[in-house]
Design an enzyme around this catalytic site. Structure first.
Site: not given
Length: 228
Positions: A47, A73-75
């Site tokens: 990530r 950027i999503s959780q």
């Protein structure tokens, strides 16, 4: 004494591999994510390669991070929840609308599905394409308006929308195969719900609610070429 060569952004480093494992166990498994393919992919995809350099140390935190031009950027948990909800099988054709930095597309590609991704911001899309290529992941990515989907590549087994629509775009529903699944956040800021539509007939869809979420809005058109 010879100097030590620093790892590149595309090469996972050991302590970050450990951080990925902790993320999967404490943020995903602990919250009920069970799909082994999703968990394995998120253990493998670095990530930190998808966030700004200044935020690499926060890549495995339990929350979203800014990636430029007002996008995030999503959780990690939300990424896992949405992809698990797609109920994918190897070889499925999957469209992602709102590719952003490319992280969700990377997870999907790692799962062995055919990934088509659309991003409206050229700067984000080009950067995502470069990251995915550096990791050896095959994703067809283009710059465009996600509301229209990707008619030339349709139909799809699954569609993932990584931005919130006020309604569900009809073009996306039309591009689903029979029994295809569409996962999308719907609603205004502060009142969004994550939904999955499953196509049961030409104009018949079954809906499931996965609870409240918070996403950037799904906008029409192509974004300006602002720097990331």
């Amino acid at each position: 004494m010879p100097g030590r060569t620093a790892p590149t952004r595309s090469e996972p480093v050991p302590d970050r591999a450990e951080a990925r494992t902790r993320m999967v166990e404490t943020q995903l498994v602990a919250r009920g994510i069970r799909d082994a393919a999703v968990l394995d992919a998120m253990r493998a995809v670095p990530r930190e390669a998808f966030v700004p350099d200044a935020l690499a140390g926060e890549a495995y935190g339990d929350g979203p991070l800014p990636i430029g031009v007002g996008q995030t950027i999503s959780q990690p948990y939300i990424v896992a929840l949405m992809i698990e909800a797609l109920a994918l099988r190897p070889g499925d054709r999957v469209l992602e609308v709102g590719a952003g930095c490319g992280y969700a597309a990377a997870v999907l590609a790692r799962m062995g599905v055919q990934v088509f991704a659309i991003e409206r911001h050229a700067a984000l899309g080009e950067a995502a394409r470069a990251r995915l290529a550096a990791l050896g992941l095959t994703v067809s990515l283009r710059i465009g308006d996600g509301h229209a989907g990707w008619p030339e590549a349709a139909p799809f087994d699954a569609i993932l929308v990584s931005a919130a629509g006020s309604t569900i775009p009809e073009a996306l529903k039309a591009q689903l195969k029979p029994r295809g699944r569409l996962v999308i956040p719907v609603g205004p800021p502060g009142g969004q719900t994550l939904l999955r539509l499953t196509r049961r007939g030409r104009d018949r869809f079954e809906s499931r609610d996965f609870g409240p979420v918070s996403f950037v809005p799904l906008l029409r058109g192509v974004g300006t070429a602002d720097p990331v």
